[in-house]
Design a protein around this motif. Sequence first.
Motif, short mmCIF file in Angstrom:
data_model
loop_
_atom_site.label_atom_id
_atom_site.label_comp_id
_atom_site.label_asym_id
_atom_site.label_seq_id
_atom_site.Cartn_x
_atom_site.Cartn_y
_atom_site.Cartn_z
N ALA A 193 35.20 -5.69 45.64
CA ALA A 193 34.92 -4.16 45.46
C ALA A 193 34.47 -3.33 46.77
O ALA A 193 34.97 -2.40 46.98
N ASN B 88 43.25 -3.88 37.65
CA ASN B 88 42.03 -4.06 38.61
C ASN B 88 41.10 -5.23 37.63
O ASN B 88 41.08 -6.23 38.46
N MET C 118 45.22 -4.08 43.37
CA MET C 118 44.18 -3.48 43.02
C MET C 118 44.14 -2.19 43.72
O MET C 118 43.92 -1.16 43.21
N CYS D 235 35.72 0.55 41.35
CA CYS D 235 35.01 -0.64 42.10
C CYS D 235 33.98 -1.22 41.20
O CYS D 235 33.81 -2.21 41.41
N ILE E 234 35.83 -3.54 39.10
CA ILE E 234 36.14 -4.85 39.67
C ILE E 234 35.26 -5.76 39.63
O ILE E 234 35.35 -7.01 39.14
N ALA F 211 40.89 -9.00 39.51
CA ALA F 211 39.42 -9.71 39.95
C ALA F 211 39.21 -11.02 39.50
O ALA F 211 38.91 -11.73 39.60
N GLY G 107 33.59 -10.28 42.71
CA GLY G 107 33.55 -8.86 42.44
C GLY G 107 33.04 -7.99 43.30
O GLY G 107 33.66 -7.15 43.77
#
Length: 518
Positions: free
Chosen positions: A239, A211, A427, A457, A460, A215, A235
């Motif tokens: 997300a 993850n 992801m 999320c 992320i 990112a 991000g």
Amino acid sequence: MKKQIFAAATLAALSPVAAVAQEMSIDDRVNQIFASSTGWFVNLIFAPLPFEVAGASFPWIVMWLVVGATVFTIYFGAIQFRAFGHAISLVKGDYSDPNDAGEVSHFQALTTALSGTVGLGNIAGVAVAVGIGGPGATFWMILAGLLGMASKFTECTLGVKYRNEYADGTVSGGPMYYMVKGFKERNLPGGGALAILFSIFCILGALGGGNMFQANQAHAQISGIVGDYPGWITGLIFAAVVFAVIVGGIKSIAQVTEKVVPFMGILYVGAALIILLVEYDKIGWAFGQIWAGAFTGLGVAGGFVGALIQGFKRAAFSNEAGVGSAAIAHSAVRTKEPVTEGVVSLLEPFIDTVVICTMTALVITISGVLVVDPATGNFVLNEAGTAIQTIDGSSGVQLTSAAFATGFSWFPYVLAVAVVLFAFSTMISWSYYGLKAWTYLVGEGKTKELIFKLIFCVFIVIGAAAQLGAVIDFSDAMIFAMAVVNITALYFLMPIVKREMNSYFSRLKSGEIVKHKH
């Protein structure tokens, strides 16, 4: 601490200058805390063996994965070669019964698992391996990939056999389930403890390596093309898109990966093939370099042992054979025959390592970005003597980009698209792996699943906005700690897989198992 990091990312929108200073100070603080408290674990997982091989150190975790893959290859009679053709038939859907329990097709399960393994390792990791071990590292990488196919077969067969099937048609499976059920079936103790350990490692690995790292690297690649800008913007976009996909569960994830994975694979391999066609007269020479370098080293650091170590390490870190992650994705397949998904899964290391990683290595080899001494034909090492000198001093993803740019000056743009797709697909797959480990520990339920998806999320955004090196190192160690637990369980459960395998192929040969008309 998590609230502090998220607050720093939010403040970046209001005060760019102050936020950078604050963000860095928080990054440094988090790194310091993580490095001091978890450094021992990272060092333990990636520690070299207590003895050297021909003067070179060898990480024990790589040896653990390669030895396991070798054992499974021998025990199952080189199943990865014997069943390769049948794997293609299964992916095509020739034996698929739509009435079987499960949520996704063989092809969707394959692409979901592939999306979790095909990533930056295929681009940057291979460049590092070839940069240190020379083209010869490619030979050992291919060998380790071929052996790893047997590990995938073993874990994914068990994943389907011991999965939980629920009344609403959903399923949950993976190492944590076969550790408990398989050990109980064989009257072995410790299955529950192994399952809990595996689940903890999987959750932490998913939030970091699966993850935050993805990112972070995607933002670095995008900002390198369009110019520098705050990471939290990348991000938030990632997300939002990832959440829109994963909120629908494995069916939604599979519907995306079955489109994204073939596209990104064709995009990357297609670009590599064009480079190879342009430099077709060097292909024979490149394979000669790979073969000779595998056994002589051609003057690279560590000689042929250095090439062997780099090749094995890259394959192990790229295809995740033996880690147990793929068994979670494959458990969701529609089938009543566990062996069918084991057979399908053995295609993963072949596609990931033997095809995609080899393409990267070939392009780097023939492009001329590695400096060769014209007098001896050997590669020239850098001043430190630790890697091959490159024409522009680049390494990692920059070296791959430079290699492709020898054929196309605009390739960095294609690479940026590939990196973004690789990061996105990784992801969404790892969100599912982490989710199933989470629900194993806290229980099934829509609310509990939603909590994990939201946490995923948030990480992320943190990953794209922060530079948390120690956190990433720790999460990488967690992913390979999964392999320690998983392969231990596989050794105890492989007789069950052999029984299933012999039963399935005898019924296939007798005609009891037939193709379905669609």
